[in-house]
Design an enzyme around this catalytic site. Structure first.
Site, PDB file in Angstrom:
ATOM      1  N   ASP A 257       1.390 -23.117 -23.337  1.00 39.06           N
ATOM      2  CA  ASP A 257       0.112 -21.929 -24.172  1.00 39.06           C
ATOM      3  C   ASP A 257       0.295 -23.004 -25.843  1.00 39.06           C
ATOM      4  O   ASP A 257      -0.766 -22.439 -26.524  1.00 39.06           O
ATOM      5  CB  ASP A 257       0.384 -20.257 -24.463  1.00 39.06           C
ATOM      6  CG  ASP A 257      -0.853 -19.994 -24.732  1.00 39.06           C
ATOM      7  OD1 ASP A 257      -2.316 -20.116 -24.787  1.00 39.06           O
ATOM      8  OD2 ASP A 257      -0.437 -18.886 -25.543  1.00 39.06           O
ATOM      9  N   GLU A 262      -0.575 -29.145 -31.028  1.00 44.01           N
ATOM     10  CA  GLU A 262      -1.929 -28.767 -31.252  1.00 44.01           C
ATOM     11  C   GLU A 262      -2.961 -28.606 -32.144  1.00 44.01           C
ATOM     12  O   GLU A 262      -3.965 -28.539 -32.244  1.00 44.01           O
ATOM     13  CB  GLU A 262      -1.265 -27.252 -30.677  1.00 44.01           C
ATOM     14  CG  GLU A 262      -1.246 -26.396 -31.428  1.00 44.01           C
ATOM     15  CD  GLU A 262      -1.370 -24.777 -31.545  1.00 44.01           C
ATOM     16  OE1 GLU A 262      -0.134 -24.452 -29.656  1.00 44.01           O
ATOM     17  OE2 GLU A 262      -1.418 -23.740 -32.099  1.00 44.01           O
TER      18      GLU A 262
HETATM   19  P1  NAI Z   1      10.027 -11.031 -32.536  1.00 45.76           P
HETATM   20  O1  NAI Z   1      10.343 -10.951 -34.099  1.00 45.76           O
HETATM   21  O2  NAI Z   1       9.595  -9.079 -32.482  1.00 45.76           O
HETATM   22  O3  NAI Z   1      11.630 -11.496 -32.018  1.00 45.76           O
HETATM   23  C1  NAI Z   1      11.629 -12.119 -32.211  1.00 45.76           C
HETATM   24  C2  NAI Z   1      12.866 -12.969 -31.493  1.00 45.76           C
HETATM   25  O4  NAI Z   1      14.084 -13.951 -31.852  1.00 45.76           O
HETATM   26  C3  NAI Z   1      14.451 -12.008 -32.999  1.00 45.76           C
HETATM   27  O5  NAI Z   1      14.625 -10.747 -31.625  1.00 45.76           O
HETATM   28  C4  NAI Z   1      15.418 -12.252 -33.640  1.00 45.76           C
HETATM   29  O6  NAI Z   1      16.394 -11.956 -33.526  1.00 45.76           O
HETATM   30  C5  NAI Z   1      15.242 -13.875 -32.989  1.00 45.76           C
HETATM   31  N1  NAI Z   1      15.653 -14.998 -32.428  1.00 45.76           N
HETATM   32  C6  NAI Z   1      14.795 -15.308 -34.868  1.00 45.76           C
HETATM   33  N2  NAI Z   1      15.789 -16.412 -34.400  1.00 45.76           N
HETATM   34  C7  NAI Z   1      16.306 -17.206 -33.534  1.00 45.76           C
HETATM   35  C8  NAI Z   1      17.400 -18.344 -33.577  1.00 45.76           C
HETATM   36  N3  NAI Z   1      17.585 -19.149 -33.934  1.00 45.76           N
HETATM   37  N4  NAI Z   1      18.145 -17.812 -32.720  1.00 45.76           N
HETATM   38  C9  NAI Z   1      18.449 -17.333 -31.416  1.00 45.76           C
HETATM   39  N5  NAI Z   1      17.064 -15.616 -31.869  1.00 45.76           N
HETATM   40  C10 NAI Z   1      16.667 -16.010 -32.838  1.00 45.76           C
HETATM   41  O7  NAI Z   1       8.450 -11.369 -31.952  1.00 45.76           O
HETATM   42  P2  NAI Z   1       7.789 -11.515 -31.444  1.00 45.76           P
HETATM   43  O8  NAI Z   1       6.537 -10.908 -31.599  1.00 45.76           O
HETATM   44  O9  NAI Z   1       8.431 -11.219 -29.753  1.00 45.76           O
HETATM   45  O10 NAI Z   1       6.767 -12.891 -31.557  1.00 45.76           O
HETATM   46  C11 NAI Z   1       8.392 -14.261 -30.754  1.00 45.76           C
HETATM   47  C12 NAI Z   1       7.239 -15.598 -31.049  1.00 45.76           C
HETATM   48  O11 NAI Z   1       6.284 -15.831 -30.296  1.00 45.76           O
HETATM   49  C13 NAI Z   1       6.336 -15.701 -32.691  1.00 45.76           C
HETATM   50  O12 NAI Z   1       7.322 -16.186 -33.415  1.00 45.76           O
HETATM   51  C14 NAI Z   1       5.182 -16.492 -32.240  1.00 45.76           C
HETATM   52  O13 NAI Z   1       5.635 -17.343 -32.603  1.00 45.76           O
HETATM   53  C15 NAI Z   1       5.055 -16.602 -30.751  1.00 45.76           C
HETATM   54  N6  NAI Z   1       4.006 -15.785 -30.530  1.00 45.76           N
HETATM   55  C16 NAI Z   1       2.810 -16.168 -29.985  1.00 45.76           C
HETATM   56  C17 NAI Z   1       1.547 -16.403 -29.477  1.00 45.76           C
HETATM   57  C18 NAI Z   1       0.930 -17.020 -29.121  1.00 45.76           C
HETATM   58  O14 NAI Z   1      -0.602 -16.212 -28.739  1.00 45.76           O
HETATM   59  N7  NAI Z   1       0.703 -17.775 -28.226  1.00 45.76           N
HETATM   60  C19 NAI Z   1       0.676 -14.602 -29.838  1.00 45.76           C
HETATM   61  C20 NAI Z   1       1.987 -13.864 -30.890  1.00 45.76           C
HETATM   62  C21 NAI Z   1       3.272 -14.760 -31.341  1.00 45.76           C
END
Ligand code: NAI
Length: 330
Positions: A257, A262
């Site tokens: 996605d 992009e």
């Molecule tokens: P979140 O902050 O709740 O979860 C991210 C997780 O990644 C956390 O548990 C954190 O501990 C972990 N993390 C961070 N750095 C890490 C590393 N180096 N190694 C292992 N784990 C690590 O974020 P959420 O809401 O779950 O979103 C995740 C990602 O999804 C966002 O950062 C964003 O890039 C992407 N996203 C994409 C969307 C889309 O439309 N395609 C929409 C919303 C978010």
């Protein structure tokens, strides 16, 4: 206040207008933010940005010089904003940390199922009155091992959905979420996840540690024929190395996605252009690759929540109150 909305799309306008309720003067700009368009923010108090707006230092300087003091991000991710430069320029920045983890997790599952059961090919065949089933064989999700990289808000919802399918769950995160034990999810190191998962789904943010976590070296550790899903950020994946793995069959199917390049393509109609990006051109030739253009967030619930939180953040700025979503302390 005057608020300039960069990358304004038709799909979100009614939600943003409803959340604003006539309070602020809105300047709608379909163009994305970059060094050229930044000047269009002149005399606005706040700029409202979307995921592919380019908020690097040089651009932030132009915004600040033109009176902007606040950046209201219509996204959770903030890898497109130079936060150090923003802090130096006294630009406050707030994001929308949570608007619907369900929207993104459900889209990841949509990609999995469509790839697995070859829905796009199947539908094309039926439209052509070709009712043969050869080449459409999928696998039961039940009993497969899914590897979830990042078990924050989105990864946690995905764990719950895939548990419902009967998948075995492996996960990797810097911080373990003890609530997920009820879905028989086992935390492990990244190598073990790569070696054992039939399906790998990425849900970590893009940062220097996670950039290109999917590269040739790690792909070689994976099960042959693995399914890879990326709904997080394009830069997590070295796309050229993934293309090689698709050619060799090491990666069995790919759902994207997001795409590392992009910014030059997504959210715009390029149907009359000659495609210049040879990597995505190659990806589009594989029958086992499914690409959507950064639409995982695109549900009515998510759009309403994004708009409501964005304008709540702007109201906090207007009254100089903390909103809880600012990305660095003042
Ligand atoms: P979140 O902050 O709740 O979860 C991210 C997780 O990644 C956390 O548990 C954190 O501990 C972990 N993390 C961070 N750095 C890490 C590393 N180096 N190694 C292992 N784990 C690590 O974020 P959420 O809401 O779950 O979103 C995740 C990602 O999804 C966002 O950062 C964003 O890039 C992407 N996203 C994409 C969307 C889309 O439309 N395609 C929409 C919303 C978010």
């Amino acid at each position: 206040m005057k608020v300039v909305i960069f990358s304004a799309s038709g799909f979100e306008r009614n939600h943003l207008e409803a959340a604003n309720a006539g309070r602020h003067e809105l300047r709608w700009l379909p163009a994305g933010l970059d060094a050229q368009t930044a000047l269009l923010a002149k005399d606005c108090d706040a700029a409202c940005l979307f995921v592919n707006d380019d908020a690097k230092a040089e651009v932030l300087e132009i915004l600040a010089q033109n009176g902007v003091r606040y950046l209201a991000l219509r996204s959770a991710g903030f890898n497109h904003v130079d936060l150090e430069a923003a802090q130096r320029l006294k630009l406050r920045v707030a994001n929308v940390p949570e608007y619907s983890p369900y929207a993104v997790a459900e889209h990841a599952v949509a990609l999995m199922l469509a790839l697995n059961r070859k829905l796009i090919r199947a539908n094309r065949r039926v439209e052509d009155l070709n009712f043969l089933l050869d080449g459409l064989v999928g696998f039961d999700m039940n009993g497969k091992t899914a590897g979830i990289v990042g078990t924050g808000k989105i990864g946690a919802v995905l764990a719950r959905i895939l548990h419902g399918f009967g998948c075995r769950l492996l996960a990797y995160d810097l911080t373990e979420n003890p609530d997920l034990a009820r879905f028989d999810l086992t935390y492990t190191d990244l190598d073990t996840l790569f070696r054992n998962a039939d399906i790998i789904s990425l849900h970590v943010p893009l940062n220097p540690q996670t950039r290109y976590m999917i590269n040739a070296e790690n792909i070689a550790k994976m099960k042959r024929g693995v399914m890879l899903i990326n709904t997080s950020r394009g830069g997590l994946v070295n796309t050229k190395e993934v293309v090689q793995a698709l050619k060799s069959g090491q990666i069995g199917s790919l759902g994207l996605d997001v795409y590392e390049e992009e910014q030059a393509l997504f959210f715009e109609d390029h149907s009359n252009d000659i495609l210049q990006d040879d990597t995505i051109a190659r990806l589009l030739t594989f029958p086992n690759v499914l690409i959507t253009a950064h639409q995982a967030f695109l549900t009515d619930t998510a759009l309403k929540n994004i708009a409501d939180t964005t304008f709540a953040n702007l109201t906090c700025f207007e009254y100089n109150q903390p909103c809880g979503h600012e990305l660095f302390a003042r």
